[in-house]
Design an enzyme around this catalytic site. Structure first.
Site, PDB file in Angstrom:
ATOM      1  N   GLU A  32     -41.226   5.254 -15.084  1.00  0.00           N
ATOM      2  CA  GLU A  32     -40.355   4.343 -14.352  1.00  0.00           C
ATOM      3  C   GLU A  32     -41.117   3.335 -13.481  1.00  0.00           C
ATOM      4  OE1 GLU A  32     -37.364   6.565 -12.240  1.00  0.00           O
ATOM      5  OE2 GLU A  32     -36.512   7.370 -14.093  1.00  0.00           O
ATOM      6  N   GLU A  74     -35.452  11.745 -19.595  1.00  0.00           N
ATOM      7  CA  GLU A  74     -34.711  12.335 -18.467  1.00  0.00           C
ATOM      8  C   GLU A  74     -33.239  12.015 -18.626  1.00  0.00           C
ATOM      9  OE1 GLU A  74     -35.966  11.243 -14.498  1.00  0.00           O
ATOM     10  OE2 GLU A  74     -38.076  11.517 -15.022  1.00  0.00           O
TER      11      GLU A  74
HETATM   12  C1  FCB Z   1     -35.830   9.629 -11.815  1.00  0.00           C
HETATM   13  C2  FCB Z   1     -37.183  10.252 -11.573  1.00  0.00           C
HETATM   14  C3  FCB Z   1     -37.173  11.748 -11.451  1.00  0.00           C
HETATM   15  C4  FCB Z   1     -35.956  12.253 -10.730  1.00  0.00           C
HETATM   16  C5  FCB Z   1     -34.697  11.635 -11.269  1.00  0.00           C
HETATM   17  C6  FCB Z   1     -33.429  12.116 -10.614  1.00  0.00           C
HETATM   18  O1  FCB Z   1     -35.819   8.325 -11.345  1.00  0.00           O
HETATM   19  O2  FCB Z   1     -38.064   9.901 -12.606  1.00  0.00           O
HETATM   20  O3  FCB Z   1     -38.376  12.133 -10.851  1.00  0.00           O
HETATM   21  O4  FCB Z   1     -36.103  12.096  -9.378  1.00  0.00           O
HETATM   22  O5  FCB Z   1     -34.752  10.251 -11.173  1.00  0.00           O
END
Ligand code: FCB
Length: 450
Positions: free
Chosen positions: A172, A354
């Protein structure tokens, strides 16, 4: 086994990669143990008011000391892969120069433990915990950090590369640049858009140079980057809202995907930045646009944008939200994946690296957590991935955020994303109902294979 579980499982190919995800600073703790150097998050946590509950990562989930138990937990879920990050200051305390044998040994144990359990390792080099010593020399705002990062990546590749199923450069980069250097709400807590854009360029450049360096050294594992991207939808059909949504998409998504896949920064965003546009040296964009073996996508919600400039609050609009206030909108994941496929014809295989939600998670008297809301969230988003697969997006994997409750950055420990509950007093881990659901779902995926 329920029919619906089986029906969902059958929508995925047998080689689809299922996993759970974590990151070093959020779970490891042991920040002053085994020769680890300080990271910018250690420093940021000490700034009054920076973390909602005044907490820090000193102990976190104490994963550093509970490694074997956590590996057993991961194995018990039936996942094929585990996404984690390497703490740069743990393996190279100053971000350059000497390596830390105890830190390297920790990741040796992690990788060997995964391999013994038949779980594939998907590592990230930068999940935000930059060595503080590099920040003291300008951090990601300095072009020198680009070269330190490439050296760090080469060291990791040499030591661990043969045991990795995937190596991600950055997690990110938008968050590092914008939340860390423009809004100042994440480490290192700086507030300059001009600096943030230079940081974004350096992150992209270090990604591209790393891919070139690792391939030149014969890296065999798949290499890629992880982006947090979301569809930006106009609040109404009015031309001004549509234009605002297009520009917001430009800043948050195309600013990263265009240089990676086309070797150009988007012209509309560049013009909008005016004097805040980054300094780019000749050859940088060609260096950034390296072919990738995969793209990692972190998806949590969509954004609704209006020309008024205020983001539209989904809760006020009566839409379902998680404990973070993020709208629950699984269809947005399909839309986003289709948009990526349309925009970039050479799109490599995509992993959802994620996806998950924070929910209130009340603990029952017997210690169990019946997080039906999280199970529903996961089930609907997995179905959204299947929809994208049906429509020809080259989907390759899906990883749940997160294995266990952990340090949720500026929210501290107040927001819980885990499918495993962590009691922060005893550090006991208890799988929630969503973990049992995932286990059953992965079992159905396995059964379909036979
Ligand atoms: C993302 C992050 C991860 C976590 C999630 C909820 O932005 O990569 O570390 O905090 O959000």
């Amino acid at each position: 086994m329920s029919d619906s579980l089986q029906a969902l499982a059958q929508r995925f190919p047998s080689d689809f990669l299922w996993g759970v995800a974590t990151s070093s600073f959020q779970i490891e703790g042991a920040t002053q143990v085994g020769g680890r150097g300080a990271s910018i998050w250690d420093t940021f946590c000490r700034q009054p008011g920076a973390i909602a509950d005044g907490s820090h990562g000193d102990i976190a989930c104490d994963h550093y000391h509970r490694l074997e138990q956590d590996l057993d937990l991961i194995a018990s879920l039936g996942v094929a892969c585990y996404r984690f990050s390497i703490s740069w200051p743990r393996v190279q305390p100053l971000g350059q120069g000497a390596w830390n044998p105890a830190g390297l040994a920790f990741y040796d144990r992690l990788l060997d433990g995964l391999s013994r359990r038949g779980i594939r390792a998907f590592a990230t080099l930068n999940h935000w915990d930059l060595p503080q010593a590099l920040q003291d020399q300008g951090g990601w705002g300095s072009r020198d950090t680009v070269h330190q990062f490439v050296n760090y990546a080469r060291g990791i590749q040499a030591r661990f590369g043969d045991r990795l199923a995937g190596l991600t450069t950055h997690n990110e980069p938008w968050v590092v640049a914008t939340l860390g250097h423009e809004q100042g709400v994440f480490a290192p807590g700086l507030k300059s858009r001009c600096l943030a854009m230079q940081v974004s360029h350096h992150l992209l450049l270090s990604h591209g140079l790393t891919l070139q360096a690792l391939r030149a050294e014969g890296a065999r594992e798949p290499l890629g980057i992880v982006l947090n991207i979301a569809p930006c939808e106009p609040a109404t059909d009015r031309p001004e809202d549509r234009a605002a949504a297009r520009l917001a998409d430009g800043h948050a998504r195309r600013w990263y995907t265009d240089p990676l896949f086309t070797g150009r920064y988007p012209e509309d965003v560049w013009a909008d930045l005016g004097p805040d546009a980054p300094k780019v040296q000749p050859g940088d964009l060609a260096d950034i646009a390296q072919p990738m073996d995969y793209l990692g996508v972190n998806y949590y919600t969509r954004h609704i944008v209006s020309a008024q400039g205020q983001p539209v609050d989904p809760q006020a609009a009566g839409r379902p939200v998680t404990a973070m206030g993020w709208e629950i909108y699984p269809r947005g994941l399909t839309d986003l994946l289709l948009q990526l496929k349309a925009d970039y014809p050479g799109l490599p295989p995509v992993h959802i690296t994620e996806n998950g939600g924070a929910f209130p998670d009340p603990v029952a008297a017997d210690g169990t957590v019946h997080d039906q809301d999280r199970t529903d969230y996961l089930r609907h988003h997995i179905a959204a991935v299947a929809d994208a697969l049906d429509r020809g997006v080259p989907m390759a994997g899906y990883m749940v955020w997160s294995l266990m409750d952990n340090f949720e950055w500026a929210s501290g420990y107040a927001k819980r994303f885990g499918i495993v509950h962590v009691d922060y007093t005893t550090l006991a881990r208890t799988p929630k109902a969503s973990a049992r659901w995932l286990q059953a779902f992965l079992h159905a995926c396995q059964a379909g294979r036979g």
